[in-house]
Design a protein around this motif. Structure first.
Motif, PDB file in Angstrom:
ATOM      1  N   GLY A  74       0.902  -1.040   0.030  1.00 43.50           N
ATOM      2  CA  GLY A  74      -0.088   0.033   0.042  1.00 43.50           C
ATOM      3  C   GLY A  74       0.755   1.332   0.017  1.00 43.50           C
ATOM      4  N   VAL A  75       0.088   2.411   0.420  1.00 43.37           N
ATOM      5  CA  VAL A  75       0.834   3.532   0.416  1.00 43.37           C
ATOM      6  C   VAL A  75       1.643   3.729   1.777  1.00 43.37           C
ATOM      7  N   ASN A  76       2.873   4.076   1.810  1.00 41.25           N
ATOM      8  CA  ASN A  76       3.756   4.401   3.129  1.00 41.25           C
ATOM      9  C   ASN A  76       4.442   5.787   3.055  1.00 41.25           C
ATOM     10  N   GLU A  77       4.978   6.287   4.018  1.00 43.65           N
ATOM     11  CA  GLU A  77       5.609   7.606   4.294  1.00 43.65           C
ATOM     12  C   GLU A  77       6.701   7.669   3.051  1.00 43.65           C
ATOM     13  N   ASN A  78       7.669   6.692   2.870  1.00 40.72           N
ATOM     14  CA  ASN A  78       8.668   6.861   1.746  1.00 40.72           C
ATOM     15  C   ASN A  78       8.208   7.106   0.663  1.00 40.72           C
ATOM     16  N   VAL A 118       0.763   7.051 -11.518  1.00 42.11           N
ATOM     17  CA  VAL A 118       1.187   6.281 -10.383  1.00 42.11           C
ATOM     18  C   VAL A 118       0.087   4.826 -10.907  1.00 42.11           C
ATOM     19  N   SER A 119       0.856   3.873 -10.989  1.00 40.96           N
ATOM     20  CA  SER A 119       0.301   2.557 -11.268  1.00 40.96           C
ATOM     21  C   SER A 119      -0.235   1.651 -10.065  1.00 40.96           C
ATOM     22  N   ILE A 120      -1.399   1.257 -10.010  1.00 46.28           N
ATOM     23  CA  ILE A 120      -1.764   0.272  -9.032  1.00 46.28           C
ATOM     24  C   ILE A 120      -1.640  -1.212  -9.239  1.00 46.28           C
ATOM     25  N   LEU A 121      -0.973  -2.004  -8.665  1.00 44.97           N
ATOM     26  CA  LEU A 121      -0.889  -3.240  -8.998  1.00 44.97           C
ATOM     27  C   LEU A 121      -1.886  -4.164  -8.526  1.00 44.97           C
ATOM     28  N   GLN A 122      -2.084  -5.234  -9.150  1.00 43.41           N
ATOM     29  CA  GLN A 122      -3.136  -6.074  -8.821  1.00 43.41           C
ATOM     30  C   GLN A 122      -3.103  -6.714  -7.326  1.00 43.41           C
ATOM     31  N   ASN A 123      -2.019  -6.911  -7.011  1.00 46.49           N
ATOM     32  CA  ASN A 123      -1.982  -7.347  -5.572  1.00 46.49           C
ATOM     33  C   ASN A 123      -2.238  -6.348  -4.420  1.00 46.49           C
ATOM     34  N   CYS A 124      -2.428  -5.071  -4.735  1.00 41.61           N
ATOM     35  CA  CYS A 124      -2.604  -3.925  -3.856  1.00 41.61           C
ATOM     36  C   CYS A 124      -3.767  -4.282  -3.221  1.00 41.61           C
ATOM     37  N   ASP A 125      -3.948  -4.355  -1.631  1.00 40.74           N
ATOM     38  CA  ASP A 125      -5.178  -4.700  -0.944  1.00 40.74           C
ATOM     39  C   ASP A 125      -6.014  -3.294  -0.779  1.00 40.74           C
ATOM     40  N   GLU A 126      -5.700  -2.151  -1.289  1.00 39.05           N
ATOM     41  CA  GLU A 126      -6.479  -1.020  -0.943  1.00 39.05           C
ATOM     42  C   GLU A 126      -7.211  -0.818  -2.207  1.00 39.05           C
ATOM     43  N   VAL A 151      -6.489   5.011  -2.200  1.00 40.72           N
ATOM     44  CA  VAL A 151      -4.922   5.059  -2.585  1.00 40.72           C
ATOM     45  C   VAL A 151      -4.826   6.382  -3.202  1.00 40.72           C
ATOM     46  N   ALA A 152      -5.618   6.955  -4.000  1.00 42.29           N
ATOM     47  CA  ALA A 152      -5.657   8.301  -4.676  1.00 42.29           C
ATOM     48  C   ALA A 152      -5.739   9.250  -3.636  1.00 42.29           C
ATOM     49  N   ALA A 153      -6.613   9.094  -2.735  1.00 42.62           N
ATOM     50  CA  ALA A 153      -6.934  10.177  -1.761  1.00 42.62           C
ATOM     51  C   ALA A 153      -5.752  10.152  -0.552  1.00 42.62           C
ATOM     52  N   GLN A 154      -5.049   8.855  -0.362  1.00 44.00           N
ATOM     53  CA  GLN A 154      -4.060   8.961   0.459  1.00 44.00           C
ATOM     54  C   GLN A 154      -2.809   9.655  -0.296  1.00 44.00           C
ATOM     55  N   LEU A 155      -2.727   9.545  -1.629  1.00 41.87           N
ATOM     56  CA  LEU A 155      -1.600  10.144  -2.298  1.00 41.87           C
ATOM     57  C   LEU A 155      -1.739  11.777  -2.190  1.00 41.87           C
ATOM     58  N   VAL A 156      -2.975  11.975  -2.709  1.00 41.68           N
ATOM     59  CA  VAL A 156      -3.395  13.617  -2.856  1.00 41.68           C
ATOM     60  C   VAL A 156      -3.160  14.207  -1.507  1.00 41.68           C
ATOM     61  N   LYS A 157      -3.584  13.625  -0.437  1.00 39.60           N
ATOM     62  CA  LYS A 157      -3.512  14.328   0.889  1.00 39.60           C
ATOM     63  C   LYS A 157      -1.931  14.260   1.244  1.00 39.60           C
ATOM     64  N   GLY A 158      -1.239  13.110   1.189  1.00 44.61           N
ATOM     65  CA  GLY A 158       0.214  13.102   1.683  1.00 44.61           C
ATOM     66  C   GLY A 158       1.166  14.308   0.707  1.00 44.61           C
ATOM     67  N   THR A 159       0.840  14.232  -0.431  1.00 49.20           N
ATOM     68  CA  THR A 159       1.724  15.031  -1.386  1.00 49.20           C
ATOM     69  C   THR A 159       1.151  16.394  -1.690  1.00 49.20           C
ATOM     70  N   LYS A 160      -0.002  16.723  -1.119  1.00 50.08           N
ATOM     71  CA  LYS A 160      -0.645  17.878  -1.224  1.00 50.08           C
ATOM     72  C   LYS A 160      -0.800  18.450  -2.830  1.00 50.08           C
ATOM     73  N   SER A 161      -1.121  17.258  -3.564  1.00 54.11           N
ATOM     74  CA  SER A 161      -1.389  17.423  -4.946  1.00 54.11           C
ATOM     75  C   SER A 161      -2.856  17.354  -5.240  1.00 54.11           C
ATOM     76  N   ILE A 176      -7.997   6.389 -14.125  1.00 55.41           N
ATOM     77  CA  ILE A 176      -8.481   5.513 -15.257  1.00 55.41           C
ATOM     78  C   ILE A 176      -7.712   4.128 -15.205  1.00 55.41           C
ATOM     79  N   GLY A 177      -8.754   3.127 -14.945  1.00 53.17           N
ATOM     80  CA  GLY A 177      -8.349   1.936 -14.759  1.00 53.17           C
ATOM     81  C   GLY A 177      -7.505   1.743 -13.428  1.00 53.17           C
ATOM     82  N   SER A 178      -6.329   1.381 -13.405  1.00 50.13           N
ATOM     83  CA  SER A 178      -5.465   1.119 -12.180  1.00 50.13           C
ATOM     84  C   SER A 178      -4.527   2.065 -12.249  1.00 50.13           C
ATOM     85  N   THR A 179      -4.615   3.304 -12.943  1.00 50.17           N
ATOM     86  CA  THR A 179      -3.700   4.315 -12.975  1.00 50.17           C
ATOM     87  C   THR A 179      -4.191   5.628 -12.357  1.00 50.17           C
ATOM     88  N   ILE A 180      -3.371   6.350 -11.791  1.00 52.98           N
ATOM     89  CA  ILE A 180      -3.802   7.465 -11.078  1.00 52.98           C
ATOM     90  C   ILE A 180      -3.021   8.664 -11.694  1.00 52.98           C
TER      91      ILE A 180
END
Length: 97
Positions: free
Chosen positions: A27-31, A48-56, A61-71, A77-81
């Motif tokens: 999943g998404v981590n601080e690093n 950012v591509s989301i792999l099939q084995n991602c649990d979330e 995932v998109a919400a976590q990335l947007v919040k964490g990076t302030k983007s 689209i599909g499995s791509t953010i």
């Protein structure tokens, strides 16, 4: 906040990009957030591509990335953010008003 015209413009620019990050089983981590934030400062627009084995869920995932990076979320689209963040030093993309 991006308007519709700006999102369409960014989607067109992102079409030819390849994903440079992958979210997998861990999943998404601080690093990952730190690395994506640094890449956004240089590139402004990236995928950012989301792999099939991602649990979330991809929206989560998109919400976590947007919040964490302030983007801004351009699209999922599909499995791509697609993310956008205006660069402070390397501004190359001029958004339509």
């Amino acid at each position: 906040m991006l308007r519709g015209k700006q999102k369409r413009f960014l989607r067109a620019k992102a079409h030819h990009l390849n994903p440079i990050f992958q979210v997998g089983k861990g999943g998404v981590n601080e690093n990952m957030i730190t690395q994506i934030a640094d890449a956004l400062e240089v590139r402004e627009l990236l995928k950012v591509s989301i792999l099939q084995n991602c649990d979330e869920d991809k929206e989560m995932v998109a919400a976590q990335l947007v919040k964490g990076t302030k983007s801004e979320l351009v699209q999922i689209i599909g499995s791509t953010i697609v993310l956008y963040k205006e660069s402070k030093e390397n501004k190359t993309i001029n958004l339509p008003s």
